[in-house]
Scaffold this active site. Structure first.
Site, PDB file in Angstrom:
ATOM      1  N   ASP A 188     -67.877 -21.337  23.502  1.00  0.00           N
ATOM      2  CA  ASP A 188     -67.494 -22.019  24.737  1.00  0.00           C
ATOM      3  C   ASP A 188     -66.449 -23.104  24.487  1.00  0.00           C
ATOM      4  O   ASP A 188     -65.668 -23.435  25.379  1.00  0.00           O
ATOM      5  CB  ASP A 188     -68.733 -22.636  25.393  1.00  0.00           C
ATOM      6  CG  ASP A 188     -69.739 -21.571  25.805  1.00  0.00           C
ATOM      7  OD1 ASP A 188     -69.363 -20.384  25.871  1.00  0.00           O
ATOM      8  OD2 ASP A 188     -70.914 -21.920  26.047  1.00  0.00           O
ATOM      9  N   ASP A 197     -78.489 -45.045  31.139  1.00  0.00           N
ATOM     10  CA  ASP A 197     -77.555 -44.757  30.050  1.00  0.00           C
ATOM     11  C   ASP A 197     -76.201 -44.292  30.547  1.00  0.00           C
ATOM     12  O   ASP A 197     -75.234 -44.324  29.791  1.00  0.00           O
ATOM     13  CB  ASP A 197     -78.155 -43.688  29.128  1.00  0.00           C
ATOM     14  CG  ASP A 197     -79.219 -44.259  28.199  1.00  0.00           C
ATOM     15  OD1 ASP A 197     -79.406 -45.496  28.210  1.00  0.00           O
ATOM     16  OD2 ASP A 197     -79.866 -43.488  27.475  1.00  0.00           O
ATOM     17  N   ASN A 249     -66.031 -28.853  32.446  1.00  0.00           N
ATOM     18  CA  ASN A 249     -67.486 -29.027  32.424  1.00  0.00           C
ATOM     19  C   ASN A 249     -67.931 -30.261  33.192  1.00  0.00           C
ATOM     20  O   ASN A 249     -68.572 -30.166  34.216  1.00  0.00           O
ATOM     21  CB  ASN A 249     -67.994 -29.089  30.983  1.00  0.00           C
ATOM     22  CG  ASN A 249     -68.450 -27.734  30.476  1.00  0.00           C
ATOM     23  OD1 ASN A 249     -68.457 -26.763  31.212  1.00  0.00           O
ATOM     24  ND2 ASN A 249     -68.818 -27.670  29.217  1.00  0.00           N
TER      25      ASN A 249
END
Length: 486
Positions: free
Chosen positions: A203, A337, A307
């Site tokens: 990928d 986070d 992505n």
């Protein structure tokens, strides 16, 4: 009065503005239907007249058009919408020669296209092929084999400069024979020349190709030679037949939408002005500081993400403190986070690991997923692709935040800096093995092992005592069936 009489005397329905894809042959300079033309358009109920009322292109180059007239249901008033309710239509031209196959029947023109109708069509036969491979010796044999076969077909083959330097032209007779058509790829001058991209690897090779082509991206043919291969559906064993079909055209293609990410450096200007107020600067230092501010203002930092876009706390030990806006409207404060803004393609990557839902790549949407939020009720959400997100580093945050695009292009964000994210009109056209739906569900099952379990036995399945005794006998003879105590 009958219903028929009502439909005859009622004014025809006026449809709202929607995005539509630009097909081959469409002119980008066609005139818009302004307010004066609304009555004329409402009176027309044929698809032929509908094509004459295509509105003007905007900054991104896509076209707004009113939907064709479908029925004569009465409406109280005319209503226009300037933006799409779904998403901006992606560009349908990929590189200099590839495009989606044009639908000849005007009755098939729809706003949300059926994925199965997206077929690759070449305006002219492709000549320039870019090959991107996974670094390392494990793909070198297939890389050389593919180069030689494409060169023998009288095609121009481009490889990255680092790969071109290590090709054995002197020792390999076949490469030496066609060396003039095996070229080193120049990112500045050769972007517009590439007709087709062939990826050998996992990928990451597809993500690398997306990072190279930050505007119009040619079709991508991906062979699975990596560790995962969720986005690479083809097996290299059948590469001859696959390449013949792709070059011939009329193969299924999946348009993987990308996110346009723009960084606005507001915090840097405020920080420099506050520092200047606390210390005395010489005229030379003031002029240098002003030049630096103007340079930062003029430099627009923008990336396309296949992505996801991630804003996190980076190496800092404190919580990140981010303000989330949708279409300039404050939505919530993110404390944790960080935050993931993902495409449907990226919903099976980092976002999935953070607890997000998996979304098919043809769904026009963006996924907002917090990373370890400091709130049990902060769950991932899916929003329409047509909106604009703004993620701003809060003024009261303790330290800076960090931005990454597809795991690269790392940027530090100061307090008051913001990131604007929206759906790009430049997708990555991935060539499908079967079709747009079959490839995705096959990857879910084979790669991610989605929903794999033993099938529940039905009530008709009777486990007789004779079968039970037979199973016990087999277990006694099988030493691996029972654990040994030491």
């Amino acid at each position: 009065m009958s219903n028929h009489a009502i439909s005859e005397t009622s004014p025809p329905r006026t449809f709202l503005f929607q995005r539509r894809s630009v097909s081959v042959g469409d002119s980008p300079l066609q005139s818009a239907a302004d307010d004066d033309d609304s009555e004329t358009f409402a009176a027309t109920n044929s698809t032929e007249n509908y094509n004459q009322y295509i509105t003007k292109c905007d900054d991104d180059g896509y076209i707004c058009a009113p939907l064709p007239h479908c029925n004569n249901r009465p409406t109280a008033k005319t209503c226009w919408r300037a933006r799409s309710a779904f998403a901006p239509s992606p560009k349908s031209n990929f590189g200099p020669k590839a495009t989606l196959k044009k639908i000849q029947n005007n009755d098939q023109l729809i706003v949300i296209q059926d994925p199965s109708t997206q077929r690759l069509h070449w305006i002219s036969p492709p000549n320039n092929i870019l090959i991107i491979r996974k670094p390392g010796p494990q793909t070198m044999l297939e890389f050389r084999q593919l180069i030689v076969k494409l060169l023998k077909r009288r095609l121009n083959v481009y490889v990255e400069l680092s790969e071109h330097m290590h090709l054995p032209f002197a020792q390999d007779a076949e490469l030496k024979e066609h060396a003039e058509r095996c070229l080193a790829f120049d990112r500045e001058n050769d972007i517009a020349k590439i007709d087709l991209i062939v990826c050998l690897g996992g990928d990451g090779t597809l993500l690398h190709a997306s990072s190279i082509f930050q505007r119009s991206c040619p079709p991508v043919l991906s062979f699975s030679m990596g560790s995962l291969g969720f986005l690479t559906p083809f097996d290299f064993k059948h590469h001859d037949k696959i390449i013949n079909e792709v070059i011939s055209g009329n193969v299924a293609v999946l348009l993987r939408t990308r996110l346009k990410c723009s960084i606005v450096k507001d915090g840097l200007k405020k920080k420099s002005s506050s520092e200047a107020s606390f210390r005395s600067l010489s005229p030379e230092e003031i002029s240098k500081d002003e030049k630096h501010q103007h340079a930062q203002k003029d430099e627009k930092i923008s990336h396309l993400a296949l992505n996801e876009v991630v804003i996190d706390r980076g190496p800092n030990s404190y919580l990140s403190n981010l303000d989330l806006y949708i279409n300039d409207r404050f939505i919530t404060k993110v404390q944790g986070d960080g935050l993931i803004v993902s495409t449907p393609t990226g919903s099976t990557a980092y976002a999935m690991a953070a607890g997000s839902s998996m979304v098919h790549p043809n769904v026009p949407a963006m996924v907002i997923c917090p990373i370890c939020p400091h709130s049990l009720s902060f769950r991932p959400i899916v929003v329409p692709a047509g909106i604009e997100l703004k993620v701003k580093v809060s003024e009261d945050t303790r330290l800076t935040a960090w931005l990454s695009v597809d795991g690269r292009n790392r940027h530090e964000l100061q307090q008051q800096d913001s990131v604007r994210i929206t759906t790009s009109v430049y997708p990555v056209p991935s060539i499908c093995r079967f079709d747009q739906l079959g490839d995705w569900f096959e990857s879910l099952a084979d790669i991610l092992h989605w929903n794999l379990r033993k099938t529940q036995l039905s009530f008709d399945h009777n486990h007789s005592s004779e079968d039970y005794q037979h199973d016990e006998t087999e277990d006694k003879h099988d030493p691996s069936s029972s654990p040994k105590l030491e």
